[in-house]
Structures are given as structure tokens and as C-alpha cells.
Design a protein around this motif. Structure first.
Motif, short mmCIF file in Angstrom:
data_model
loop_
_atom_site.label_atom_id
_atom_site.label_comp_id
_atom_site.label_asym_id
_atom_site.label_seq_id
_atom_site.Cartn_x
_atom_site.Cartn_y
_atom_site.Cartn_z
N TYR A 1 0.86 -1.19 0.00
CA TYR A 1 0.00 0.00 0.00
C TYR A 1 0.90 1.23 0.00
CZ TYR A 1 -4.22 -2.69 0.78
OH TYR A 1 -5.27 -3.54 0.60
N THR B 1 0.68 3.91 1.44
CA THR B 1 0.90 4.49 2.77
C THR B 1 1.76 3.59 3.65
OG1 THR B 1 -1.26 3.55 3.27
CG2 THR B 1 -1.17 5.93 2.91
N ARG B 2 1.98 2.35 3.22
CA ARG B 2 2.82 1.42 4.01
C ARG B 2 3.88 0.80 3.11
NH1 ARG B 2 0.00 -1.52 7.98
NH2 ARG B 2 2.01 -2.47 8.33
N ALA C 1 1.77 -6.11 1.44
CA ALA C 1 0.53 -6.77 1.85
C ALA C 1 0.39 -8.11 1.13
CB ALA C 1 -0.66 -5.87 1.52
N PRO D 1 -5.53 -15.56 8.91
CA PRO D 1 -5.77 -14.63 10.02
C PRO D 1 -5.95 -13.20 9.53
CG PRO D 1 -3.46 -15.31 9.96
CD PRO D 1 -4.18 -16.14 8.94
N SER D 2 -6.48 -12.36 10.38
CA SER D 2 -6.69 -10.96 10.04
C SER D 2 -5.35 -10.32 9.65
CB SER D 2 -7.29 -10.28 11.27
OG SER D 2 -7.34 -8.92 11.04
N GLY D 3 -5.37 -9.53 8.58
CA GLY D 3 -4.15 -8.87 8.13
C GLY D 3 -3.31 -9.74 7.20
N ALA D 4 -3.84 -10.92 6.83
CA ALA D 4 -3.07 -11.84 5.98
C ALA D 4 -2.98 -11.36 4.55
CB ALA D 4 -3.71 -13.23 6.03
N GLY D 5 -3.93 -10.51 4.13
CA GLY D 5 -3.88 -9.99 2.75
C GLY D 5 -5.09 -10.40 1.92
N LYS D 6 -6.12 -10.96 2.57
CA LYS D 6 -7.29 -11.46 1.82
C LYS D 6 -8.03 -10.33 1.11
CE LYS D 6 -9.07 -13.10 5.65
NZ LYS D 6 -8.09 -12.79 6.70
N SER D 7 -8.35 -9.27 1.84
CA SER D 7 -9.07 -8.15 1.22
C SER D 7 -8.23 -7.53 0.12
CB SER D 7 -9.39 -7.06 2.23
OG SER D 7 -10.02 -7.62 3.33
N THR D 8 -6.92 -7.51 0.32
CA THR D 8 -6.04 -6.92 -0.67
C THR D 8 -6.19 -7.63 -2.02
OG1 THR D 8 -4.54 -6.36 1.12
CG2 THR D 8 -3.65 -6.24 -1.11
P1 ADP Z 1 -7.12 -9.29 5.59
O1 ADP Z 1 -8.20 -8.95 4.65
O2 ADP Z 1 -6.54 -10.64 5.38
O3 ADP Z 1 -7.49 -9.08 7.03
P2 ADP Z 1 -5.82 -7.03 4.36
O4 ADP Z 1 -5.69 -7.46 2.96
O5 ADP Z 1 -6.90 -6.10 4.71
O6 ADP Z 1 -5.89 -8.32 5.32
O7 ADP Z 1 -4.46 -6.38 4.85
C1 ADP Z 1 -3.18 -6.87 4.53
C2 ADP Z 1 -2.13 -5.92 5.09
O8 ADP Z 1 -2.22 -4.68 4.43
C3 ADP Z 1 -2.32 -5.63 6.56
O9 ADP Z 1 -1.03 -5.57 7.13
C4 ADP Z 1 -2.98 -4.28 6.59
O10 ADP Z 1 -2.58 -3.57 7.74
C5 ADP Z 1 -2.45 -3.63 5.33
N1 ADP Z 1 -3.47 -2.72 4.75
C6 ADP Z 1 -4.72 -3.04 4.38
N2 ADP Z 1 -5.34 -1.97 3.83
C7 ADP Z 1 -4.46 -0.96 3.85
C8 ADP Z 1 -4.48 0.40 3.42
N3 ADP Z 1 -5.56 0.95 2.85
N4 ADP Z 1 -3.38 1.15 3.62
C9 ADP Z 1 -2.28 0.61 4.18
N5 ADP Z 1 -2.18 -0.65 4.60
C10 ADP Z 1 -3.26 -1.45 4.44
#
Ligand code: ADP
Length: 588
Positions: free
Chosen positions: A357, A359-360, A365, A384-391
Motif C-alpha cells: 500500500y 501508505t505502508r 501486503a 488470520p486478520s491482516g493476511a492480505g485477503k481483502s487486498t
Molecule cells: P485481511 O483482509 O486478510 O485481514 P488485508 O488485505 O486487509 O488483510 O491487509 C493486509 C495488510 O495490508 C495488513 O497488514 C494491513 O494492515 C495492510 N493494509 C490493508 N489496507 C491498507 C491500506 N488501505 N493502507 C495501508 N495498509 C493497508
């Protein structure tokens, strides 16, 4: 004057130049305004002449009818002045409204196309404030300030010439005063511009604060934080007032100084002129005419000082709007985008995708993520949460482009596509369904705007939403409240599913809710989803065992990498992260 100052001075006007293209479509109104302006300014400048003749000829004329002529003339001039002023006001006010409406539309339309990274770093409330407050500022600038500026400029110039003609000697004396008057205007102007920008920034802060609080009103009230939030808003407003106060004080000071200087100069000239009249070198009428011109001229200089400050303010506002209009989306459509068939087969490929991302930038991710999904396959993502699924879903919708590797739909790289065309082939059911403050029918129809009422009801039936929607007080026409608050979480989700059903896209992305739904709701949603996924390529972020078991394939993600994949039984047999996750679910 130092170089920094001279470089900074033309800036507000340069910013206002960006308004010019918006004026272009309204040449007629602009021409009308200029025409009326010339007419009204001429009438204003003709008044003192009429007054002089009235004094010098009218009063000394033996024939009483002689005086009538001058008074009739005066009334005629007043008539022209009245009509021209009204016309001028009409043209410029309408122009202001039209231009600002266009500007608002342009800015809003532009914002809608910006990428997620922009929205992550910009608060929605601040954008609304810019859209409202800054454009409002510009409206007043066009409708009044620009108008006053040009009118004052014309009258100042005209009265200057008239003063010279009326009495070169007195005019010469008055001219000495001008630099004394203009200098403070220029010096103060810069300060006002800076203070004005401060002021607008503080207003945007306060607005952003208000929007955020109102959006989270549920949380605010459930924690009984009303007083706390009022306090924070009040503090933001007070800071804005503080900034406004400094600007107003500077502007007020400037006005006082200018009035003092201007009237000082006029009094001086009048003094000398009065002695000339007594000495017989000037007629009373000419002095009267001179004084009137001086008053008109001074009035226009006074107006210009205020206008100058206003222009500086508007320059600040336009600068901020220009900033928005110059924001470019990181997600670009190529010049000749690849064309997708009306309905893609739905083959999805991730090839060694690494993504951070913006911002990170330090924490990827997704790392070297590769996945091939066959058309019609149903793939579950777990981890687990933060694994990258939504990404994974975000990238598939092309909300971001991968840093390395490529993502393809039916073999076509997403970067070769117009994002809108891609998104037309994908339906997303988000975890937190977003409903609009509108009725149920409109909310479902968002999936396909030309769907008939019958199709909407059909979609709701498939999504198991028909039952509760039909039972609402006004059925499908019931207003669901701001963001759908009049429905329960599970109901909102089924409306969101109905929306996706209606869209009937070949690729389906589901972010299943973990929210504690009751067993009945969960079963209903499950059935709705099953119908929805049938015959479509589906990527689902799975939280429920039912989904996981049904999936053709399960991908286990951890820390942005695929750590295992296969069917439920095989993964359980393997042990590891999936077996742990499954055990947690079973135990619950
Ligand atoms: P999951 O859906 O598996 O819980 P995400 O795909 O949301 O995980 O997130 C993967 C990683 O990317 C996490 O470390 C999260 O903190 C980071 N992340 C998610 N969305 C953003 C964003 N908009 N900006 C910066 N970092 C993000």
C-alpha cells in the motif's frame, strides 16, 4: 520591495486565471455585463456634469423653465443608471451561479475518479468543505467582487480623467495623495491572503470534524460522548473564528486607513478649491463637479482596496480547488484500452504479484502471490486478520496496481483495461454493505440502473430479501435511513446481495461478514449466496465453515503469502495454520 514579495503578489490573480475556461461558455452574459457596466459607469460619470450645469446655469437662469431642462437631464441620467445597474447585477450574478455550478460539477466528477490512495489520505469532510465553502467563496467573488473590481476600476479611471479636465490644478494636487493611498493596499494585501488561507483551512477542519462525528453518531451516542464531541467541534470552530478574526481585523484596519487618507485628501482639495471660488478663479458649479468626481473616484479606490483583499481570498480558494482538479488518479486507463467481451469467461490469474500500500511502503501486503482460478471455479481465501485477503479483492477490482507481477482476467492484464469496464464484469458483496439513504428499490437497482421493478423484486427473492422488504411499511419504497440504518446487519447484507444478483456479473467477489448473525439469518444468507455463486467465478473471503467446505479450493494466506491450498479435508489432514483455524471454528 524584496523579490519574495514581488514574486508572491500576482499569485492570487494567477490562480483566478484558471477560472477563465469556466467563463468561456457564457460569453453572452459576460458581454451583457460589460455593456451594462460601460453604460452605468458613463451614467455615474455624467451625474456631476449635470449637477454642475444645474448649479451654474440652472440657479442663475432667469427663465424658470431653463432649470427644468437640467433636472429632466438629471432624471434621465438616473434612469439610465438604474436600468444599467439592474442589468449589470443580473448578468454578473447569473454568471456567478452558472460558473460555480459548472465548477462544482467538475470538481465532484473529478473526485469520483480518483484512486483509493487519495481517499485514504484525504478526509471526506474536508472534500465536502472544499466543494461547498471554496466554491461558494468563488461564487461571491464572481458575482460581486469581480464586478465591483472592474466597475471601480472604470469609474476610478473615468473620474481621474474627469478630474483632470475639470480642474488640472486641483487634480494635480489630488494626484500627490494617490501613492500614499495605494501603498498600504499593496502591503496589506499579501497579509490578508495568507490569513484567508488559514481561515479556510480552519473551516475545512471544523467541517471535516462535523462530518466524521455525524457519520459515527451511533458510536458517539453509545459511548455518551455528545458533550466531548460538541467540545471538540466547538474548539475547531473557535480556531476558525480566531483565524477569521485576524483576517477581518487586518482588512478593517486597511479600510480605516484608506478612508482616512482618501477623505483627508478630498478635504484638502476642497479647502484649496473653496479659496479659489472666493478668489473668483473657479465657479461654484465646477468645484461641486470636482468634489463629486473626487468622491466617486475615492469611493472606487476604497472599493478597490476591499476588492483587492477579496481577490486575495478567492485566489486562496481557487488555489485549493485547482489542487483538487490537478490530482491525478494512479489508476490510469491506457490510450487504447483492451476490449473485453460483453461477458468474460471469468478466468483469473495472479502472476507473482507483490504489492505494498502506498501508505505502508515498508510492509508488503502481498508477496509473490500466484493464483490461477478457472472459469466458474469457487475459491475461498482464508487466513488470520491482516493476511492480505481483502487486498486480493482490491487488486482484482483494480483499486491499486501491483508493484510487481501481473493480474489477468481471461488472459488480459488489468493494466490494459479501462477500470470501469473491468468493474462492469465484477460484482462485489462487501463485508460491511454500504446502503444509500434511499428506498430499498433504489438501493437494489444500484446494481443495474435500468432494471425493471419486477427484476428488482426477483433479485430480492433470490437474495432472500423479499420477505422482510415486502413487510416494510411502504414495501420496496421504504426509505432505509442514512446508510441503511433502518435494517439489521443481516438484512443490509441481503440487500447488498440482491444488488449483486441484479448486476449478474460473471465474476463475484464476496467478503463474508463475521458479525454475529443469528442462526436463521446466517442460513438465509448462506442460501442466497449459494444461488448467487452458481455458474460464476467466485473469490470469497471465507469466515464460515459452510463456505469453506463448499469451495472448490481453499487458499490459506498468512503474512501476504500463500501457505497452503487444497480442499478442506486435505488441508485438515496436512495440519498447520488451516487445521488451527478450522479447529477454532469447530470449537465455537
Ligand atoms: P485481511 O483482509 O486478510 O485481514 P488485508 O488485505 O486487509 O488483510 O491487509 C493486509 C495488510 O495490508 C495488513 O497488514 C494491513 O494492515 C495492510 N493494509 C490493508 N489496507 C491498507 C491500506 N488501505 N493502507 C495501508 N495498509 C493497508
Amino acid at each position: 520591495m524584496n523579490t519574495e514579495e514581488s514574486a508572491a503578489r500576482p499569485r492570487p490573480l494567477a490562480a483566478l486565471r484558471t477560472l477563465l475556461p469556466f467563463l468561456r461558455p457564457y460569453r453572452g452574459l459576460l458581454a451583457g455585463w460589460l455593456g451594462f457596466l460601460i453604460l452605468s459607469s458613463s451614467a455615474t460619470l455624467a451625474l456631476p456634469v449635470a449637477v454642475r450645469f444645474m448649479i451654474d446655469r440652472g440657479f442663475s437662469d432667469q427663465d424658470p423653465s431653463g432649470i427644468d431642462r437640467w433636472f429632466v437631464g438629471l432624471i434621465l441620467v438616473a434612469l439610465v443608471l438604474a436600468v444599467a445597474t439592474a442589468g449589470r447585477f443580473f448578468c454578473i450574478s447569473l454568471l456567478g451561479e452558472k460558473v460555480i455550478a459548472d465548477l462544482r460539477e467538475r470538481v465532484f466528477g473529478h473526485l469520483l475518479h480518483l484512486d483509493m490512495e487519495f481517499f485514504a489520505r484525504t478526509r471526506a469532510g474536508e472534500l465536502v468543505s472544499r466543494l461547498a465553502a471554496d466554491t461558494e467563496l468563488l461564487r461571491s467573488v464572481i458575482a460581486s467582487t469581480l464586478s465591483v473590481a472592474l466597475r471601480s476600476f472604470v469609474t476610478m479611471f473615468g473620474s481621474g480623467v474627469a478630474l483632470l479636465i475639470t480642474s488640472p490644478r486641483l487634480a494635480g494636487m489630488a494626484a500627490i495623495g494617490i501613492p500614499v493611498i495605494v501603498l498600504p493596499i499593496v502591503l496589506y494585501g499579501r497579509r490578508v491572503q495568507k490569513l484567508s488561507r488559514d481561515n479556510q483551512d480552519r473551516i475545512a477542519d471544523a467541517n471535516a470534524r462535523a462530518t466524521e462525528t455525524l457519520t459515527a453518531i451511533h458510536t458517539v451516542q453509545s459511548y455518551a460522548r455528545e458533550a466531548h464531541e460538541s467540545g471538540r467541534f466547538a474548539a475547531a470552530v473557535r480556531t476558525a473564528i480566531g483565524a477569521a478574526r485576524r483576517r477581518i481585523a487586518t482588512q478593517a484596519g486597511l479600510t480605516a486607513v484608506v478612508i482616512l487618507l482618501v477623505f483627508g485628501a478630498i478635504t484638502g482639495v476642497l479647502w484649496i478649491g473653496a479659496r479659489d471660488v472666493i478668489g473668483g478663479t473657479l465657479t461654484a458649479g465646477t468645484l461641486g463637479q470636482f468634489v463629486l468626481y473626487a468622491v466617486i473616484g475615492a469611493g472606487s479606490i476604497g472599493a478597490l482596496t476591499e476588492v483587492w483583499a477579496e481577490l486575495q481570498r478567492a485566489g486562496g480558494g481557487m488555489g485549493r480547488i485547482d489542487e483538487l482538479l490537478n490530482e491525478r488518479s494512479a489508476i490510469q486507463t491506457p490510450h487504447e484500452p483492451a476490449v473485453l467481451p460483453a461477458r468474460v469467461a471469468g478466468e483469473l490469474t495472479f502472476e507473482n504479484v507483490t504489492f505494498r500500500y502506498p501508505t505502508r511502503p515498508d510492509a508488503p501486503a502481498l508477496i509473490d502471490f500466484s493464483l490461477h482460478v478457472r472459469p466458474g471455479e469457487n475459491v475461498a481465501l482464508v487466513g488470520p486478520s491482516g493476511a492480505g485477503k481483502s487486498t486480493v479483492l482490491q487488486l482484482l477490482l483494480r483499486f491499486h496496481d501491483p508493484d510487481e507481477g501481473a493480474i489477468r482476467v481471461d488472459g488480459i492484464d488489468l493494466r490494459q483495461l479501462d477500470p470501469r469496464e473491468l468493474r462492469g464484469q465484477v460484482a462485489l458483496v462487501p463485508q460491511d454493505p454500504v446502503l444509500f439513504g434511499d428506498d430499498a428499490r433504489t438501493n437494489i437497482r444500484y446494481g443495474r440502473l435500468d432494471a425493471s421493478d419486477q427484476e428488482v423484486v426477483e433479485a430480492a427473492r433470490i437474495a432472500e430479501a423479499d420477505g422482510f422488504l415486502a413487510a416494510l411499511p411502504e414495501g420496496y419504497g421504504t426509505h432505509l435511513g442514512e446508510r441503511g440504518v433502518r435494517l439489521s446487519g443481516g438484512q443490509q447484507q441481503r440487500v447488498a446481495i440482491a444488488r449483486a444478483v441484479l448486476k449478474d456479473a460473471p465474476i463475484l467477489l464476496l467478503d463474508e461478514a463475521t458479525s454475529a448473525l443469528d442462526a436463521q439469518s446466517e442460513r438465509d444468507i448462506q442460501q442466497a449466496l449459494e444461488r448467487l455463486t452458481h455458474g460464476r467465478t467466485t473469490l470469497v473471503i471465507a469466515h464460515r465453515l459452510a463456505t469453506i467446505r463448499r469451495a472448490d479450493r481453499i487458499i490459506v494466506l498468512d503474512g501476504g503469502r500463500i501457505v497452503a491450498e487444497g480442499r478442506h479435508e486435505a488441508l485438515i489432514a496436512q495440519g498447520g495454520l488451516y487445521a488451527d483455524l478450522a479447529r477454532l471454528q469447530f470449537n465455537q
